[in-house]
Write a protein that holds these residues in place. Structure first.
Motif, PDB file in Angstrom:
ATOM      1  N   GLY A  62      49.408  37.510  57.534  1.00  9.30           N
ATOM      2  CA  GLY A  62      48.971  38.752  56.916  1.00  9.30           C
ATOM      3  C   GLY A  62      49.670  39.966  57.471  1.00  9.30           C
ATOM      4  O   GLY A  62      48.710  40.489  58.079  1.00  9.30           O
TER       5      GLY A  62
ATOM      6  N   GLU B  77      49.965  54.263  47.615  1.00 10.97           N
ATOM      7  CA  GLU B  77      49.488  53.812  46.441  1.00 10.97           C
ATOM      8  C   GLU B  77      47.881  54.067  46.074  1.00 10.97           C
ATOM      9  O   GLU B  77      47.594  54.684  45.203  1.00 10.97           O
TER      10      GLU B  77
ATOM     11  N   ARG C 121      44.023  58.293  39.593  1.00 13.46           N
ATOM     12  CA  ARG C 121      44.027  57.607  38.517  1.00 13.46           C
ATOM     13  C   ARG C 121      42.640  57.222  38.052  1.00 13.46           C
ATOM     14  O   ARG C 121      42.182  57.316  36.921  1.00 13.46           O
ATOM     15  N   TYR C 122      42.104  56.497  39.385  1.00 14.44           N
ATOM     16  CA  TYR C 122      40.749  55.899  38.478  1.00 14.44           C
ATOM     17  C   TYR C 122      39.667  56.160  39.594  1.00 14.44           C
ATOM     18  O   TYR C 122      38.591  55.551  39.326  1.00 14.44           O
TER      19      TYR C 122
ATOM     20  N   GLN D 249      36.849  52.867  42.386  1.00 13.36           N
ATOM     21  CA  GLN D 249      37.682  51.902  42.110  1.00 13.36           C
ATOM     22  C   GLN D 249      39.047  51.929  43.070  1.00 13.36           C
ATOM     23  O   GLN D 249      39.210  50.713  43.168  1.00 13.36           O
TER      24      GLN D 249
ATOM     25  N   TYR E 215      38.060  49.850  45.985  1.00 18.79           N
ATOM     26  CA  TYR E 215      37.706  48.222  45.656  1.00 18.79           C
ATOM     27  C   TYR E 215      39.191  47.711  45.444  1.00 18.79           C
ATOM     28  O   TYR E 215      39.626  46.747  45.942  1.00 18.79           O
ATOM     29  N   VAL E 216      40.066  48.297  44.851  1.00 20.53           N
ATOM     30  CA  VAL E 216      41.412  47.943  44.473  1.00 20.53           C
ATOM     31  C   VAL E 216      42.191  47.653  45.710  1.00 20.53           C
ATOM     32  O   VAL E 216      42.772  46.596  46.148  1.00 20.53           O
TER      33      VAL E 216
ATOM     34  N   MET F 108      41.140  44.895  47.832  1.00 19.37           N
ATOM     35  CA  MET F 108      41.378  43.341  47.303  1.00 19.37           C
ATOM     36  C   MET F 108      43.032  43.305  48.054  1.00 19.37           C
ATOM     37  O   MET F 108      43.290  42.355  47.908  1.00 19.37           O
ATOM     38  N   VAL F 109      43.763  44.370  47.693  1.00 16.24           N
ATOM     39  CA  VAL F 109      45.006  44.227  47.927  1.00 16.24           C
ATOM     40  C   VAL F 109      45.421  43.693  49.288  1.00 16.24           C
ATOM     41  O   VAL F 109      46.123  42.942  49.603  1.00 16.24           O
TER      42      VAL F 109
ATOM     43  N   LYS G 279      43.142  42.690  51.541  1.00 14.14           N
ATOM     44  CA  LYS G 279      42.078  41.894  52.026  1.00 14.14           C
ATOM     45  C   LYS G 279      42.440  40.877  52.878  1.00 14.14           C
ATOM     46  O   LYS G 279      41.906  40.625  53.962  1.00 14.14           O
ATOM     47  N   ASN G 280      43.818  40.226  52.706  1.00 17.35           N
ATOM     48  CA  ASN G 280      43.934  39.172  53.777  1.00 17.35           C
ATOM     49  C   ASN G 280      44.908  39.518  54.779  1.00 17.35           C
ATOM     50  O   ASN G 280      45.522  38.689  55.651  1.00 17.35           O
ATOM     51  N   TYR G 281      45.530  41.047  54.781  1.00 18.59           N
ATOM     52  CA  TYR G 281      46.399  41.377  55.783  1.00 18.59           C
ATOM     53  C   TYR G 281      45.403  41.830  57.055  1.00 18.59           C
ATOM     54  O   TYR G 281      44.304  42.340  57.076  1.00 18.59           O
TER      55      TYR G 281
END
Lengths: 233, 208
Positions: A116, A134, A141-142, A146, A149-150, A153-154, A156-158
Motif C-alpha cells: 500500500g 484530484e 465538483r461534488y 462527497q 468520502y471518495v 475510499m481511494v 483506504k488501503n494505502y
C-alpha cells in the motif's frame, strides 16, 4: 541477445520517453542522441499512449537504428508495439517507479515491504497527478462531503507515501509537499533514494535481461515482455 | 419509476436515489425489481467508465449508493429471495496489490445476482485463496488486480489452486489491463472487462 555495441558510432540511437522519465535521462544522454518527449498524463489512457507511441516509433524508425523507449509496461501500453526497420529497447519494468528506483528488483522489494505505497516523484508532483490534487478537483465538483468520502475510499488501503528522491535542486520543496500530504491523508512518510543505474544502462548498454530487445518487424507480446528469453510473434 | 431510479444513480444523485427506492417500496414494488434497476444502472456506469465518460470517483459513489439502497431493500426481501443462491464464489485482490474499488463492485454484483460471495479483501496470498476455496467448497474463484505487478501473483494463485488438487474450481480474472494475453499467461479460465462480464461468466459456469 542481439549484438549491439552502443559505442559503435554507426548505430544511431533515438530516445522516445515519457515526460517524467526523460528528466532522469537527460543528465546521461550524449549530445548526439536525439529525444522526443510524450505527455505524462497519457499513462491514464494506455490505448491512446499505445497509438501515439506507435506513431512516434514509425517516424523515428526512419532516422535511427535503435529506439530507446523511456517507458515500462505502463498498463500494457507497450504491448503490441512494433518497429519495422528499427530495434526497440525497453526497460523490463512494470512502470516508471522501477526506472526511478534503478531496477525492477528494487521496485518489487519496495512493493513487498509495503504493497500500500503511493509513490511520488518530482515529475508526478509537478504534473499534479496525485489523489491529493484530484481531491481538490472533487471538492469543486461534488462538494466537500462527497469528495472526502471518495478520497478516503481511494486511499483506504494505502499506508505509506514514498517520495523517490532522484536528486533535484528543488528537493526541499518536493519533500515538504510530500510530507504535508502524508500528514493530511494519514499515511506514513518515507523517502527512498532514487538510482540512475537503469537509465544509464538503457542509454549505454549492455541491454541485458533488464531490457526487452525487440528486433525489427517483431511485435511485442506480454509473454516476451516478462520472459527474458523473448519469443516474439 | 425504476427508470427514475436508474437516472438518479447514474447521475450520482444519492439522496434522490434513496428517496425513489423508498417510494418504490411504499408503492408495493418488488425488491427484486428494484435490484434489477440497480443492476442496470451499474451496467451503464461500468460502460461509461470503460469509454472514459466516468472515472473512479463515480464508481465509488455508485458503490456507496448500491450499499445504501440494498440496506433499505434487505428488510423487505423475503427469505426465499435471500436463499436463491446460484453458487459460491471466492474473490479477492491478489498478493501485492491493494486496489479494491472495482473488486468490491464485482463482489457486490455477484451477491446481487444470487451468488454467495466470500470476499478475502486485498493483498491475498495464493494459500489463502486455496484455503477459502477448500473451506467454502466454492467452484468459482475471482482474482482481481489493478497493477501489472498483479499478473504474476495471479499466475501463482492459479498454480496453487491446481497444486492443491482443486481441479473443478474455475478461475476468472479481471481488473486494470487484464486481457486475453494475460488470461493465457496466468492460466485462468476466463477474464472479464467489467462487473457485468464477471457476473455473466459466473452465471454461465454455475449453469454448466
Amino acid at each position: 541477445m542481439p549484438e549491439f555495441k552502443t559505442d559503435d558510432h554507426k548505430i544511431k540511437r533515438k530516445v522516445i520517453a515519457c515526460a517524467t522519465v526523460i528528466e532522469e535521462m537527460i543528465p546521461f544522454l550524449p549530445e548526439d542522441v536525439p529525444y522526443e518527449v510524450l505527455d505524462f498524463g497519457l499513462h491514464m489512457n494506455p490505448s491512446e499512449l499505445k497509438s501515439l507511441l506507435q506513431n512516434k516509433i514509425d517516424r523515428a524508425s526512419e532516422e535511427a537504428d535503435v529506439l530507446l523507449l523511456g517507458y515500462g509496461l505502463c498498463s500494457m501500453a507497450v504491448i503490441g508495439l512494433k518497429a519495422s526497420t528499427a530495434t526497440l529497447v525497453i526497460p523490463r519494468t512494470d512502470d516508471c517507479i522501477a526506472i526511478f528506483l534503478g531496477s525492477s528488483q528494487e521496485y518489487k522489494k519496495q512493493a513487498q515491504k509495503e504493497p500500500g505505497t503511493y509513490y511520488l516523484t518530482k515529475g508526478w508532483i509537478e504534473v499534479g497527478d496525485t489523489p491529493f490534487e484530484e481531491h481538490k478537483r472533487l471538492i469543486e465538483r461534488y462538494g466537500k462531503e462527497q469528495a472526502e468520502y471518495v478520497t478516503k475510499m481511494v486511499l483506504k488501503n494505502y499506508k505509506r507515501l514514498a517520495f523517490i528522491n532522484t536528486g533535484d535542486y528543488e528537493l526541499e520543496r518536493y519533500q515538504d509537499y510530500s510530507k504535508r500530504l502524508a500528514r493530511e491523508f494519514d499515511l506514513y512518510y518515507e523517502e527512498i533514494e532514487g538510482n540512475p543505474n537503469l537509465v544509464k544502462k538503457m542509454i549505454n548498454g549492455p541491454w541485458d535481461e533488464e531490457f526487452v530487445v525487440l528486433l525489427p518487424g517483431q511485435t511485442l507480446t506480454y509473454q516476451a515482455f516478462v520472459n527474458s528469453s523473448p519469443e516474439a510473434s | 419509476m425504476s427508470q427514475k431510479l436508474i437516472d438518479a444513480i447514474i447521475e450520482m444523485r444519492e439522496e434522490d436515489a434513496l428517496k425513489i427506492t423508498q417510494e418504490l417500496l411504499d408503492g408495493g414494488a418488488d425488491p427484486m425489481d428494484v435490484l434489477e434497476a440497480c443492476r442496470q444502472a451499474m451496467d451503464i456506469i461500468g460502460k461509461r467508465f470503460q469509454t472514459g465518460e466516468s472515472f473512479i470517483p463515480e464508481l465509488i459513489m455508485a458503490g456507496e449508493m448500491m450499499t445504501a439502497i440494498t440496506d433499505i431493500l434487505k428488510p423487505h426481501m423475503t427469505e426465499d429471495a435471500e436463499e436463491k443462491k446460484l453458487g459460491k464464489v471466492v474473490i479477492g485482490t491478489v498478493q501485492g496489490d491493494i486496489h479494491d474499488i472495482a473488486k468490491n463492485i464485482v463482489a457486490f454484483m455477484l451477491d446481487l445476482s444470487g451468488f454467495e460471495v466470500t470476499d478475502l479483501g486485498v493483498d491475498v496470498p495464493p494459500a489463502k485463496f486455496v484455503e477459502a476455496a477448500k473451506e467454502s467448497g466454492a467452484k468459482i474463484v475471482g482474482l482481481s488486480g489493478f497493477l501489472t505487478l498483479a499478473f504474476e501473483p495471479m499466475k501463482d494463485t492459479v498454480a496453487a489452486l491446481q497444486a492443491a488438487g482443486l481441479d473443478d474450481v474455475r478461475v476468472m480474472i479481471g481488473g486494470g489491463q487484464v486481457n486475453e494475453q494475460i488470461r493465457e499467461y496466468t492460466g485462468a479460465d476466463a477474464y472479464g472487462d467489467d462487473a457485468m462480464e464477471a457476473v455473466a461468466i459466473a452465471q454461465q459456469w454455475a449453469k454448466e
